[in-house]
Design a protein around this motif. Structure first.
Motif, PDB file in Angstrom:
ATOM      1  N   TYR A  32      13.346   0.204   4.812  1.00  0.00           N
ATOM      2  CA  TYR A  32      11.980   0.320   5.337  1.00  0.00           C
ATOM      3  C   TYR A  32      12.119   0.418   6.907  1.00  0.00           C
ATOM      4  CZ  TYR A  32      11.167  -1.641   0.667  1.00  0.00           C
ATOM      5  OH  TYR A  32      11.386  -1.791  -0.746  1.00  0.00           O
ATOM      6  N   LEU A  33      11.116   1.402   7.463  1.00  0.00           N
ATOM      7  CA  LEU A  33      11.044   1.703   8.883  1.00  0.00           C
ATOM      8  C   LEU A  33       9.688   1.603   9.396  1.00  0.00           C
ATOM      9  CD1 LEU A  33      12.770   2.997  11.366  1.00  0.00           C
ATOM     10  CD2 LEU A  33      12.036   5.221  10.436  1.00  0.00           C
ATOM     11  N   PHE A  34       9.825   0.958  10.648  1.00  0.00           N
ATOM     12  CA  PHE A  34       8.665   1.172  11.546  1.00  0.00           C
ATOM     13  C   PHE A  34       8.656   1.428  12.845  1.00  0.00           C
ATOM     14  CE2 PHE A  34       5.879  -0.949  14.781  1.00  0.00           C
ATOM     15  CZ  PHE A  34       4.422  -0.467  14.320  1.00  0.00           C
ATOM     16  N   VAL A  35       8.049   2.487  13.074  1.00  0.00           N
ATOM     17  CA  VAL A  35       8.472   3.155  14.594  1.00  0.00           C
ATOM     18  C   VAL A  35       7.130   3.285  15.314  1.00  0.00           C
ATOM     19  CG1 VAL A  35       9.005   5.248  15.758  1.00  0.00           C
ATOM     20  CG2 VAL A  35      10.060   4.667  13.510  1.00  0.00           C
ATOM     21  N   THR A  81      11.452 -13.645  -3.647  1.00  0.00           N
ATOM     22  CA  THR A  81      11.529 -13.224  -4.942  1.00  0.00           C
ATOM     23  C   THR A  81      12.933 -12.515  -5.365  1.00  0.00           C
ATOM     24  OG1 THR A  81      10.411 -11.135  -4.381  1.00  0.00           O
ATOM     25  CG2 THR A  81       8.980 -12.968  -5.117  1.00  0.00           C
ATOM     26  N   GLY A  82      13.675 -12.567  -4.227  1.00  0.00           N
ATOM     27  CA  GLY A  82      15.045 -12.181  -4.302  1.00  0.00           C
ATOM     28  C   GLY A  82      15.238 -10.562  -4.481  1.00  0.00           C
ATOM     29  N   THR A  83      14.163  -9.971  -3.740  1.00  0.00           N
ATOM     30  CA  THR A  83      14.311  -8.270  -3.974  1.00  0.00           C
ATOM     31  C   THR A  83      14.886  -8.003  -2.551  1.00  0.00           C
ATOM     32  OG1 THR A  83      11.908  -8.365  -4.610  1.00  0.00           O
ATOM     33  CG2 THR A  83      12.775  -6.441  -3.571  1.00  0.00           C
ATOM     34  N   ASP A  84      16.013  -6.812  -2.744  1.00  0.00           N
ATOM     35  CA  ASP A  84      16.876  -6.691  -1.932  1.00  0.00           C
ATOM     36  C   ASP A  84      16.151  -5.523  -0.900  1.00  0.00           C
ATOM     37  OD1 ASP A  84      19.098  -6.662  -0.070  1.00  0.00           O
ATOM     38  OD2 ASP A  84      20.324  -5.881  -1.761  1.00  0.00           O
ATOM     39  N   PHE A  85      16.164  -5.659   0.384  1.00  0.00           N
ATOM     40  CA  PHE A  85      15.781  -4.610   1.106  1.00  0.00           C
ATOM     41  C   PHE A  85      16.378  -4.611   2.759  1.00  0.00           C
ATOM     42  CE2 PHE A  85      13.223  -8.469   2.276  1.00  0.00           C
ATOM     43  CZ  PHE A  85      13.261  -8.775   3.363  1.00  0.00           C
ATOM     44  N   HIS A  86      16.216  -3.580   3.454  1.00  0.00           N
ATOM     45  CA  HIS A  86      16.577  -3.831   4.977  1.00  0.00           C
ATOM     46  C   HIS A  86      15.416  -3.024   5.691  1.00  0.00           C
ATOM     47  CE1 HIS A  86      19.479  -4.506   8.135  1.00  0.00           C
ATOM     48  NE2 HIS A  86      19.032  -3.846   8.735  1.00  0.00           N
ATOM     49  N   MET A  87      15.081  -3.962   6.536  1.00  0.00           N
ATOM     50  CA  MET A  87      13.580  -3.642   7.544  1.00  0.00           C
ATOM     51  C   MET A  87      14.250  -3.239   9.056  1.00  0.00           C
ATOM     52  SD  MET A  87      10.227  -2.929   7.439  1.00  0.00           S
ATOM     53  CE  MET A  87       9.725  -2.030   8.649  1.00  0.00           C
ATOM     54  N   VAL A  88      13.694  -2.116   9.221  1.00  0.00           N
ATOM     55  CA  VAL A  88      14.104  -1.626  10.657  1.00  0.00           C
ATOM     56  C   VAL A  88      12.874  -1.544  11.716  1.00  0.00           C
ATOM     57  CG1 VAL A  88      15.239   0.066  12.078  1.00  0.00           C
ATOM     58  CG2 VAL A  88      16.459  -0.640   9.818  1.00  0.00           C
ATOM     59  N   PHE A  89      12.958  -2.062  12.875  1.00  0.00           N
ATOM     60  CA  PHE A  89      11.853  -1.808  13.771  1.00  0.00           C
ATOM     61  C   PHE A  89      12.117  -1.065  14.949  1.00  0.00           C
ATOM     62  CE2 PHE A  89      10.306  -5.144  11.402  1.00  0.00           C
ATOM     63  CZ  PHE A  89       8.909  -5.177  11.205  1.00  0.00           C
ATOM     64  N   VAL A 119      13.943 -13.974   7.474  1.00  0.00           N
ATOM     65  CA  VAL A 119      14.328 -12.733   6.805  1.00  0.00           C
ATOM     66  C   VAL A 119      15.342 -11.915   8.078  1.00  0.00           C
ATOM     67  CG1 VAL A 119      12.743 -12.155   5.308  1.00  0.00           C
ATOM     68  CG2 VAL A 119      12.190 -11.562   7.592  1.00  0.00           C
ATOM     69  N   THR A 120      15.493 -13.030   8.763  1.00  0.00           N
ATOM     70  CA  THR A 120      16.537 -12.499  10.223  1.00  0.00           C
ATOM     71  C   THR A 120      17.600 -11.430   9.770  1.00  0.00           C
ATOM     72  OG1 THR A 120      15.714 -14.391  11.255  1.00  0.00           O
ATOM     73  CG2 THR A 120      17.460 -13.032  12.269  1.00  0.00           C
ATOM     74  N   ASN A 121      18.298 -11.726   8.779  1.00  0.00           N
ATOM     75  CA  ASN A 121      19.598 -11.079   8.230  1.00  0.00           C
ATOM     76  C   ASN A 121      19.282  -9.864   7.655  1.00  0.00           C
ATOM     77  OD1 ASN A 121      21.114 -13.286   9.263  1.00  0.00           O
ATOM     78  ND2 ASN A 121      21.205 -14.093   7.232  1.00  0.00           N
ATOM     79  N   GLN A 122      17.908  -9.533   7.362  1.00  0.00           N
ATOM     80  CA  GLN A 122      17.506  -8.379   6.619  1.00  0.00           C
ATOM     81  C   GLN A 122      16.634  -7.583   7.669  1.00  0.00           C
ATOM     82  OE1 GLN A 122      16.294 -11.116   3.244  1.00  0.00           O
ATOM     83  NE2 GLN A 122      16.633  -9.321   2.100  1.00  0.00           N
ATOM     84  N   VAL A 123      16.548  -7.811   8.863  1.00  0.00           N
ATOM     85  CA  VAL A 123      15.705  -7.024   9.740  1.00  0.00           C
ATOM     86  C   VAL A 123      16.587  -6.766  11.001  1.00  0.00           C
ATOM     87  CG1 VAL A 123      13.847  -7.179  11.329  1.00  0.00           C
ATOM     88  CG2 VAL A 123      13.645  -8.136   8.882  1.00  0.00           C
ATOM     89  N   ALA A 128      15.860   6.334   5.930  1.00  0.00           N
ATOM     90  CA  ALA A 128      14.801   5.409   5.533  1.00  0.00           C
ATOM     91  C   ALA A 128      14.357   5.917   4.165  1.00  0.00           C
ATOM     92  CB  ALA A 128      13.450   5.525   6.319  1.00  0.00           C
ATOM     93  N   HIS A 129      13.990   4.906   3.230  1.00  0.00           N
ATOM     94  CA  HIS A 129      13.348   5.208   1.952  1.00  0.00           C
ATOM     95  C   HIS A 129      11.765   5.335   2.259  1.00  0.00           C
ATOM     96  CE1 HIS A 129      17.210   3.646   0.735  1.00  0.00           C
ATOM     97  NE2 HIS A 129      16.803   4.206  -0.479  1.00  0.00           N
TER      98      HIS A 129
END
Length: 422
Positions: A233-236, A258-266, A285-289, A308-309
């Motif tokens: 996921y991406l935020f610009v 809930t155990g949902t996998d993701f990676h967030m990018v700012f 969520v530090t390790n996933q952002v 990005a998805h």
């Protein structure tokens, strides 16, 4: 593209020689510009660039930023400016305390001036319009009432600021807005004149399938994401609470639990950046952002979009976000809050996704899309079809509108001159 009965006609431009264009000299005025950029600055930059590329002379009139040197093929006139502590990283201009700039500005002849904000640069554009008797276009881009309230904390002071804004736009012969929702905001503020709708675009070209795959691989490498099946996921944009980024962090926290996998990018910077990082830690969520900071290089931005998805853009502040068009060119749909100004033109599940303004609804949507990647891909194709629009095409039509305005203004001036006794 333009309402109020003004049809824009695309036609070829007049060119003499390889590098020299004969055409109107257009001045573009704004209070933000490289290296301190926002959506309005990007809009103005593309207006200036594409006018100079295809039509004639164009000049950007903007604040000076210490240590930054312009490297463009159009003229840039910069005026003295100082830091604005409560609106980091933006600067407030002091052109009237800059004699060299004022002389250069007086020595420059414009056929039309275009103000992209109502403050310092807008006042400069208005003074030129009055002194040189040339038309002024003013585009209303932002929700200034929200800005004033955030800066002052006072509703009364915010209303004083709004009255100033309306006073400025009421002096412009031609007022534009990037979409109907933005025009409605201007009318809600108290402006009673006509508003022409001229949409925003993007300077990013749609990549080929092969190029997109290469860009996506580099984008994942840049954020340390090895598994392409993990939703990215991406935020610009500016890192400001007005962008409703708190909703993103609350949602990410729910997904983690809930155990949902993701990676967030700012990608971006702003006054709330440190607080956003603290909120990231609080939600676990530090390790996933990944926070990338300001990304000015367009090639790097292309890599992020390609990887990005989804683009998450829950802002209730923005009117016509450029990032949504940029993402659409890469087949990336945007998730927006239902009813937001930014959601104009988005059909849920067709060319984008709409969510309620709460973390439970957004988490449910993201979980569903993670399980249905083909649905996300199909909507991404719809975004490319319906949302993508290149600045080159926008400015081609804008320039024809400039020509109409200048021609009409010239005829009016001639009539007035004939009526004035000698």
């Amino acid at each position: 593209m333009v309402s109020q009965g003004s049809e824009l006609v695309v036609s070829s431009y007049l060119e003499h020689g390889e590098d020299e264009h004969v055409g109107l000299h257009i001045g573009q005025f704004n209070d933000s510009f490289r290296p301190v950029m926002d959506g309005v600055g990007v809009c103005m930059e593309n207006y200036t660039y594409w006018i100079r590329q295809n039509h004639g002379p164009a000049t950007a009139v903007v604040p000076r930023v210490p240590g930054y040197r312009d490297n463009s093929d159009y003229e840039v006139l910069r005026f003295r400016a100082v830091a604005l502590p409560r609106m980091k990283p933006f600067r407030v201009g002091l052109p009237w305390l800059d004699p060299r700039f004022m002389k250069n500005l007086r020595d420059t002849h414009f056929d039309l001036v275009h103000a992209h904000c109502p403050f310092v640069s807008g006042r400069l554009a208005r003074s030129i319009s009055r002194r040189e008797r040339v038309p002024m276009v003013a585009t209303f881009h932002s929700k200034y009432r929200d800005d004033f309230h955030a800066a002052t904390g006072s509703s009364s002071l915010a209303e004083i600021g709004v009255r100033y804004v309306i006073g400025f736009y009421s002096t412009a012969a031609h007022v534009w807005a990037p979409n109907k929702a933005t025009a409605a905001t201007l009318h809600d503020y108290g402006y009673h004149g006509p508003v022409e709708i001229v949409p925003n675009g993007t300077d990013l070209e749609v990549p080929s399938r092969e190029e997109g795959a290469r860009l996506a691989e580099r984008g994942r490498e840049a954020v340390g994401l090895r598994d392409s099946s993990v939703p990215m996921y991406l935020f610009v944009g500016q890192h400001r609470w007005e962008k409703n980024v708190e909703l993103i962090f609350r949602t990410l926290g729910l997904l983690r639990r809930t155990g949902t996998d993701f990676h967030m990018v700012f990608a971006g910077t702003g006054y709330a950046e440190n607080a956003m990082q603290r909120m990231c830690r609080a939600e676990g969520v530090t390790n996933q952002v990944t926070f990338l900071g300001l990304v000015l290089e367009r090639e790097r931005l292309k890599e992020l979009y390609a990887a990005a998805h989804l683009l998450l853009f829950p802002s209730l502040y923005d009117n016509a976000p450029l990032v949504m068009r940029e993402a659409a060119g890469f087949g990336v749909p945007t998730v927006l809050v239902r009813g937001a100004s930014a959601a104009e033109g988005v059909v849920d599940g067709v060319n984008g996704f709409l969510t309620e303004n709460n973390s439970q609804a957004l988490a449910k949507l993201l979980t569903h899309l993670a399980e249905q990647p083909e649905h996300c891909e199909r909507v991404g194709k719809g975004a490319r079809r319906d949302i993508y629009l290149h600045w080159r095409d926008v400015v081609e039509q804008v320039y024809r509108r400039y020509e109409d305005i200048v021609a009409t203004s010239s005829r009016r001036t001639m009539l007035v001159d004939r009526e004035v006794p000698s």
